[in-house]
Each structure stands twice: as C-alpha cells, then as structure tokens.
Design a protein around this motif. Structure first.
Motif, PDB file in Angstrom:
ATOM      1  N   ARG A 270     -11.186  -2.791   7.127  1.00 30.33           N
ATOM      2  CA  ARG A 270     -10.859  -3.982   6.332  1.00 30.33           C
ATOM      3  C   ARG A 270     -10.863  -3.626   4.851  1.00 30.33           C
ATOM      4  O   ARG A 270     -11.444  -2.616   4.432  1.00 30.33           O
ATOM      5  CB  ARG A 270     -11.869  -5.104   6.588  1.00 30.33           C
ATOM      6  N   ALA A 271     -10.276  -4.499   4.059  1.00 31.49           N
ATOM      7  CA  ALA A 271     -10.221  -4.246   2.611  1.00 31.49           C
ATOM      8  C   ALA A 271     -10.252  -5.560   1.852  1.00 31.49           C
ATOM      9  O   ALA A 271      -9.748  -6.580   2.319  1.00 31.49           O
ATOM     10  CB  ALA A 271      -8.960  -3.462   2.252  1.00 31.49           C
ATOM     11  N   SER A 272     -10.857  -5.519   0.696  1.00 29.02           N
ATOM     12  CA  SER A 272     -10.716  -6.596  -0.278  1.00 29.02           C
ATOM     13  C   SER A 272     -10.443  -5.949  -1.627  1.00 29.02           C
ATOM     14  O   SER A 272     -10.860  -4.815  -1.876  1.00 29.02           O
ATOM     15  CB  SER A 272     -11.965  -7.491  -0.330  1.00 29.02           C
ATOM     16  N   LEU A 273      -9.749  -6.679  -2.476  1.00 31.88           N
ATOM     17  CA  LEU A 273      -9.278  -6.121  -3.743  1.00 31.88           C
ATOM     18  C   LEU A 273     -10.053  -6.740  -4.892  1.00 31.88           C
ATOM     19  O   LEU A 273     -10.090  -7.964  -5.043  1.00 31.88           O
ATOM     20  CB  LEU A 273      -7.778  -6.365  -3.895  1.00 31.88           C
ATOM     21  N   LEU A 274     -10.692  -5.894  -5.674  1.00 39.06           N
ATOM     22  CA  LEU A 274     -11.499  -6.332  -6.815  1.00 39.06           C
ATOM     23  C   LEU A 274     -10.683  -6.103  -8.086  1.00 39.06           C
ATOM     24  O   LEU A 274     -10.744  -5.039  -8.697  1.00 39.06           O
ATOM     25  CB  LEU A 274     -12.818  -5.557  -6.846  1.00 39.06           C
ATOM     26  N   HIS A 275      -9.937  -7.115  -8.477  1.00 36.42           N
ATOM     27  CA  HIS A 275      -8.968  -6.976  -9.552  1.00 36.42           C
ATOM     28  C   HIS A 275      -9.522  -7.410 -10.905  1.00 36.42           C
ATOM     29  O   HIS A 275      -8.892  -7.181 -11.951  1.00 36.42           O
ATOM     30  CB  HIS A 275      -7.724  -7.808  -9.209  1.00 36.42           C
ATOM     31  N   GLN A 276     -10.709  -8.007 -10.942  1.00 34.53           N
ATOM     32  CA  GLN A 276     -11.171  -8.695 -12.142  1.00 34.53           C
ATOM     33  C   GLN A 276     -11.205  -7.806 -13.375  1.00 34.53           C
ATOM     34  O   GLN A 276     -10.729  -8.203 -14.454  1.00 34.53           O
ATOM     35  CB  GLN A 276     -12.559  -9.291 -11.898  1.00 34.53           C
ATOM     36  N   ALA A 277     -11.777  -6.603 -13.262  1.00 36.76           N
ATOM     37  CA  ALA A 277     -11.918  -5.747 -14.445  1.00 36.76           C
ATOM     38  C   ALA A 277     -10.575  -5.278 -14.983  1.00 36.76           C
ATOM     39  O   ALA A 277     -10.463  -4.925 -16.167  1.00 36.76           O
ATOM     40  CB  ALA A 277     -12.807  -4.545 -14.118  1.00 36.76           C
ATOM     41  N   LEU A 278      -9.551  -5.270 -14.133  1.00 29.50           N
ATOM     42  CA  LEU A 278      -8.224  -4.854 -14.579  1.00 29.50           C
ATOM     43  C   LEU A 278      -7.573  -5.915 -15.466  1.00 29.50           C
ATOM     44  O   LEU A 278      -6.552  -5.654 -16.100  1.00 29.50           O
ATOM     45  CB  LEU A 278      -7.340  -4.576 -13.356  1.00 29.50           C
ATOM     46  N   GLU A 279      -8.139  -7.101 -15.509  1.00 29.97           N
ATOM     47  CA  GLU A 279      -7.577  -8.211 -16.264  1.00 29.97           C
ATOM     48  C   GLU A 279      -8.079  -8.251 -17.707  1.00 29.97           C
ATOM     49  O   GLU A 279      -7.676  -9.117 -18.481  1.00 29.97           O
ATOM     50  CB  GLU A 279      -7.902  -9.525 -15.544  1.00 29.97           C
ATOM     51  N   TRP A 280      -8.956  -7.304 -18.069  1.00 35.25           N
ATOM     52  CA  TRP A 280      -9.487  -7.202 -19.435  1.00 35.25           C
ATOM     53  C   TRP A 280      -9.260  -5.763 -19.909  1.00 35.25           C
ATOM     54  O   TRP A 280      -9.764  -4.821 -19.308  1.00 35.25           O
ATOM     55  CB  TRP A 280     -10.975  -7.539 -19.447  1.00 35.25           C
ATOM     56  N   SER A 281      -8.509  -5.602 -20.984  1.00 33.62           N
ATOM     57  CA  SER A 281      -8.069  -4.265 -21.384  1.00 33.62           C
ATOM     58  C   SER A 281      -9.242  -3.333 -21.667  1.00 33.62           C
ATOM     59  O   SER A 281      -9.193  -2.141 -21.310  1.00 33.62           O
ATOM     60  CB  SER A 281      -7.156  -4.355 -22.611  1.00 33.62           C
ATOM     61  N   ASP A 282     -10.316  -3.830 -22.281  1.00 28.87           N
ATOM     62  CA  ASP A 282     -11.432  -2.950 -22.602  1.00 28.87           C
ATOM     63  C   ASP A 282     -12.169  -2.500 -21.347  1.00 28.87           C
ATOM     64  O   ASP A 282     -12.636  -1.350 -21.259  1.00 28.87           O
ATOM     65  CB  ASP A 282     -12.397  -3.636 -23.564  1.00 28.87           C
ATOM     66  N   LEU A 283     -12.253  -3.371 -20.345  1.00 32.71           N
ATOM     67  CA  LEU A 283     -12.917  -2.997 -19.101  1.00 32.71           C
ATOM     68  C   LEU A 283     -12.021  -2.100 -18.256  1.00 32.71           C
ATOM     69  O   LEU A 283     -12.506  -1.160 -17.610  1.00 32.71           O
ATOM     70  CB  LEU A 283     -13.302  -4.252 -18.318  1.00 32.71           C
ATOM     71  N   ARG A 284     -10.726  -2.372 -18.287  1.00 39.99           N
ATOM     72  CA  ARG A 284      -9.799  -1.545 -17.510  1.00 39.99           C
ATOM     73  C   ARG A 284      -9.851  -0.095 -17.964  1.00 39.99           C
ATOM     74  O   ARG A 284      -9.812   0.828 -17.142  1.00 39.99           O
ATOM     75  CB  ARG A 284      -8.379  -2.103 -17.634  1.00 39.99           C
ATOM     76  N   GLU A 285      -9.951   0.129 -19.263  1.00 42.20           N
ATOM     77  CA  GLU A 285     -10.012   1.495 -19.777  1.00 42.20           C
ATOM     78  C   GLU A 285     -11.224   2.249 -19.233  1.00 42.20           C
ATOM     79  O   GLU A 285     -11.192   3.475 -19.087  1.00 42.20           O
ATOM     80  CB  GLU A 285     -10.067   1.468 -21.307  1.00 42.20           C
ATOM     81  N   GLN A 286     -12.291   1.534 -18.928  1.00 41.45           N
ATOM     82  CA  GLN A 286     -13.513   2.184 -18.465  1.00 41.45           C
ATOM     83  C   GLN A 286     -13.510   2.463 -16.962  1.00 41.45           C
ATOM     84  O   GLN A 286     -14.419   3.126 -16.460  1.00 41.45           O
ATOM     85  CB  GLN A 286     -14.719   1.304 -18.806  1.00 41.45           C
ATOM     86  N   LEU A 287     -12.503   1.954 -16.253  1.00 36.13           N
ATOM     87  CA  LEU A 287     -12.452   2.173 -14.811  1.00 36.13           C
ATOM     88  C   LEU A 287     -12.117   3.610 -14.447  1.00 36.13           C
ATOM     89  O   LEU A 287     -12.403   4.063 -13.348  1.00 36.13           O
ATOM     90  CB  LEU A 287     -11.435   1.222 -14.161  1.00 36.13           C
ATOM     91  N   THR A 288     -11.467   4.310 -15.357  1.00 38.75           N
ATOM     92  CA  THR A 288     -11.139   5.715 -15.134  1.00 38.75           C
ATOM     93  C   THR A 288     -12.140   6.572 -15.896  1.00 38.75           C
ATOM     94  O   THR A 288     -12.302   6.423 -17.104  1.00 38.75           O
ATOM     95  CB  THR A 288      -9.712   6.035 -15.613  1.00 38.75           C
ATOM     96  N   ALA A 289     -12.826   7.431 -15.182  1.00 38.77           N
ATOM     97  CA  ALA A 289     -13.880   8.237 -15.800  1.00 38.77           C
ATOM     98  C   ALA A 289     -13.290   9.206 -16.818  1.00 38.77           C
ATOM     99  O   ALA A 289     -12.244   9.824 -16.585  1.00 38.77           O
ATOM    100  CB  ALA A 289     -14.649   9.011 -14.736  1.00 38.77           C
ATOM    101  N   ARG A 294      -6.978  14.794 -15.416  1.00 41.52           N
ATOM    102  CA  ARG A 294      -5.684  14.335 -15.893  1.00 41.52           C
ATOM    103  C   ARG A 294      -5.785  12.891 -16.372  1.00 41.52           C
ATOM    104  O   ARG A 294      -6.538  12.106 -15.814  1.00 41.52           O
ATOM    105  CB  ARG A 294      -4.651  14.435 -14.761  1.00 41.52           C
ATOM    106  N   PRO A 295      -5.027  12.527 -17.399  1.00 44.90           N
ATOM    107  CA  PRO A 295      -5.049  11.128 -17.848  1.00 44.90           C
ATOM    108  C   PRO A 295      -4.506  10.222 -16.747  1.00 44.90           C
ATOM    109  O   PRO A 295      -3.593  10.599 -16.006  1.00 44.90           O
ATOM    110  CB  PRO A 295      -4.128  11.142 -19.073  1.00 44.90           C
TER     111      PRO A 295
END
Length: 349
Positions: A270-289, A294-295
């Motif tokens: 099963r899967a669920s999608l956690l999209h919330q942090a992708l909706e804020w540019s500053d948080l989205r940038e932190q999702l990638t270590a 590679r960028p």
C-alpha cells in the motif's frame, strides 16, 4: 486482452484507465480529446480545477496529469498498440500537456500486471504493519522510477525521520494558513455532488503517537478531536526526485510516481503520498539531502507498507472524453468486451 480495432468500447477502457490515476486532492485536473485521423489522445490541463494556494505553480497538477499519462500508456499497450508519447508537444498551446498516439501493434505486453494494478491501486491513509519492504522490491521500485527519468530514494531511518519532521511542519502551516485551509476544505465537500474531491471514508486517520503527519484535509486547527490510531513506528519512506525542475520534469515525475505505485500494488504494498512539505519552497529544498552526489529536485514523498487497502474516491464520468465537435467515437466495428472495470475509482494525492 488484444484488439486491433479502436472502437468506442476500447476507447472508453483506455480513458477509464487514464482517469483511474491519482491526482492532487482528487481534483482530476485533466481533459481528454481524440484526434481520430492520427489515433492520438490529447491530454490537456483542466486549470480551473487547480489549487490556487496549495499549488500556485501547477507543479502538482502536472504530476497528476503525468500519472494519467502513464496509466494511458499501460492501457494502450495492454490493448495491443505501441504508445507513442510526447510531452508539451505544442509550445503555442500551453494547456496541452501530452499526447499519446496509438502506434503500430505489439504482439506482447510487458504491462499486464501493471494494467491489472491500475484498477486496484488506492491510496491508503491508515496504519501499516511494522513489516519492512524486501530489499529486492526496493530495488525494483527504484528501477521503475529510473525507467521514467526520475530517481527514487528509499530512506534510512534517520533520513526518514527528518523528512517526517519537515512534513509535520508543513502540515501545521497548511492548517493555520487560511487560504490553504480553504483550498483543502473545498475538496472534501466537493465530492458530494461532482464526483471530485475526497469522500469522508477515504480521509483516513491521524496518528495517535503524533509521529506520522497524515494530511488533515479538513484543516482542523485543533485536530486532537479527529479519529486517531497508532501508526507504524518505523515507516518506509521514499523520496521521488528529478534532475531538473521544469514542466516536462514534473510530467516525467508523475509517470515515474504512477509506475512505482502500480508496481507496489502488484506486490501487495500500500502507499500514501505525503505532499505537504513540497507545497512550501523552503521545506521542499530540504527534502533532498545536501550529501546527494547529483543535484535533484524533490517531487513526491511516498509512504509504503503493508496494511489495509484504502477506499476508492469517485471519478467524474464526463471526464472520460472531451472530444472536438464532430469527432466520431466509434471508429471501427465494436471489439470484444475488455477486462477491467469501465469506471476506474482510486484515491487521490
């Protein structure tokens, strides 16, 4: 199932498969039309069903349409054609996001199990077991994303905890931001009459342990009154990313996301999608270590595991085909009845 004729019944099956895709808040932001002279299905953005505050750039809308494109490709091959796909084919028509032409016939399909999974894939916002995903399956899911031009990172526990922390922060912001909360609430109520949005039975639960930040679509400021159960302590979290962050990349990410979800479904995951942090540019940038070699640009956070199947969300029947005036829907004599339901119903992003 193989058929060499594109008739009304087969066309309906193809488009039913396409609209069975997940979409942001189940907005189903797509429109389909058929160019009969070339046997090409055109997929356009239904921008009036976009989320003005949650998705101002349209990135999530493009991901949603990308998921529908992948389902359509799977169905086209299942019925015996080679799907020839073009993304953003006409720069002067920005709402035309993709075309899928029914090319030459194919004798075999590598998508049989994926086609079956199209009808069984639902988002599950319920607690999963503590059973970990097999290593072989993690590798297969990563390869599926790579096949569509994206990367899937199955995160180790410490990285997963960090992503969940960012998601909790984003969920808090979403429920306290009046405009975004209104955006979200609208799509809980919308399903009552329109076949859009999220029905109450698909909303899922909150985590009584307050570790798993499941989206509260009703955007309650005091969510302790919501139904809650303990969720898994060590969730399997993956981040889907792309090397670039253009519109075409968003569409590729959507296709990669749906391929990953269909393969997971075929394996009983099963899967669920956690999209919330992708909706804020500053948080989205932190999702990638920052240690990634590679960028990359994060496009989706996916929670995977073993647990109950989520209930279906509705689909708009009139979304199955928006054809230009005078388009003949029955092109050749009717083909045999195909397998799979006519009205696909799945959950949303």
């Amino acid at each position: 199932m193989r058929t060499a004729a594109l008739d009304g019944t087969t066309l309906e099956r193809l488009l039913s498969a396409a609209v069975a895709a997940p979409s942001i808040h189940n907005t189903q932001p797509w429109r389909f039309s058929l160019a009969p002279e070339t046997l090409t299905v055109e997929i356009r953005a239904a921008t009036h069903r976009g989320l003005r505050h949650i998705d101002p750039t349209g990135r999530a809308l493009h991901l949603s349409v990308g998921c529908a494109v992948l389902n359509l490709r799977v169905a086209v091959e299942h019925f015996g054609w080679e799907p020839v796909t073009r993304l953003l084919p006409r720069p002067d028509e920005p709402d035309l996001l993709a075309t899928v032409r029914l090319g030459g016939t194919t004798r075999t399909s590598s998508h049989t199990s994926l086609y079956d999974a199209v009808w069984r894939r639902h988002s599950s916002r319920f607690p999963f077991s503590e059973r970990p995903l097999p290593t072989a399956l993690r590798i297969e899911l990563a390869e599926a994303a790579h096949l569509e031009g994206a990367r899937l990172h199955c995160l180790p526990p410490r990285r997963a905890d960090g992503v969940l922390s960012l998601t909790r922060e984003a969920e808090h912001r979403n429920t306290t931001d009046a405009d975004r909360a209104t955006d979200s609430r609208r799509w809980v109520a919308e399903t009552r009459d329109s076949g859009l949005g999220i029905p109450a039975e698909a909303l899922g639960l909150q985590d009584s342990l307050e570790r798993m930040p499941m989206r509260d679509f009703g955007a309650h400021r005091h969510w302790n009154g919501l139904t809650a159960r303990p969720f898994e302590l060590r969730p399997s979290i993956a981040v889907l990313s792309t090397a670039h962050d253009r519109r075409a990349d968003w569409l590729r990410a959507g296709q990669a996301l749906e391929r990953v979800l269909l393969i997971a479904t075929a394996h009983g995951v099963r899967a669920s999608l956690l999209h919330q942090a992708l909706e804020w540019s500053d948080l989205r940038e932190q999702l990638t270590a920052p240690t990634d070699a590679r960028p990359s640009h994060a496009q989706m956070v996916i929670r995977l595991g073993y647990g109950p199947e989520g209930p279906a969300s509705p689909r708009r029947e009139e979304a199955l085909l928006s054809a230009p005036p005078g388009t003949p829907l029955v092109l050749l004599p009717s083909a045999p009845e195909a397998d799979g339901p006519c009205n696909g119903q799945t959950s949303d992003l």
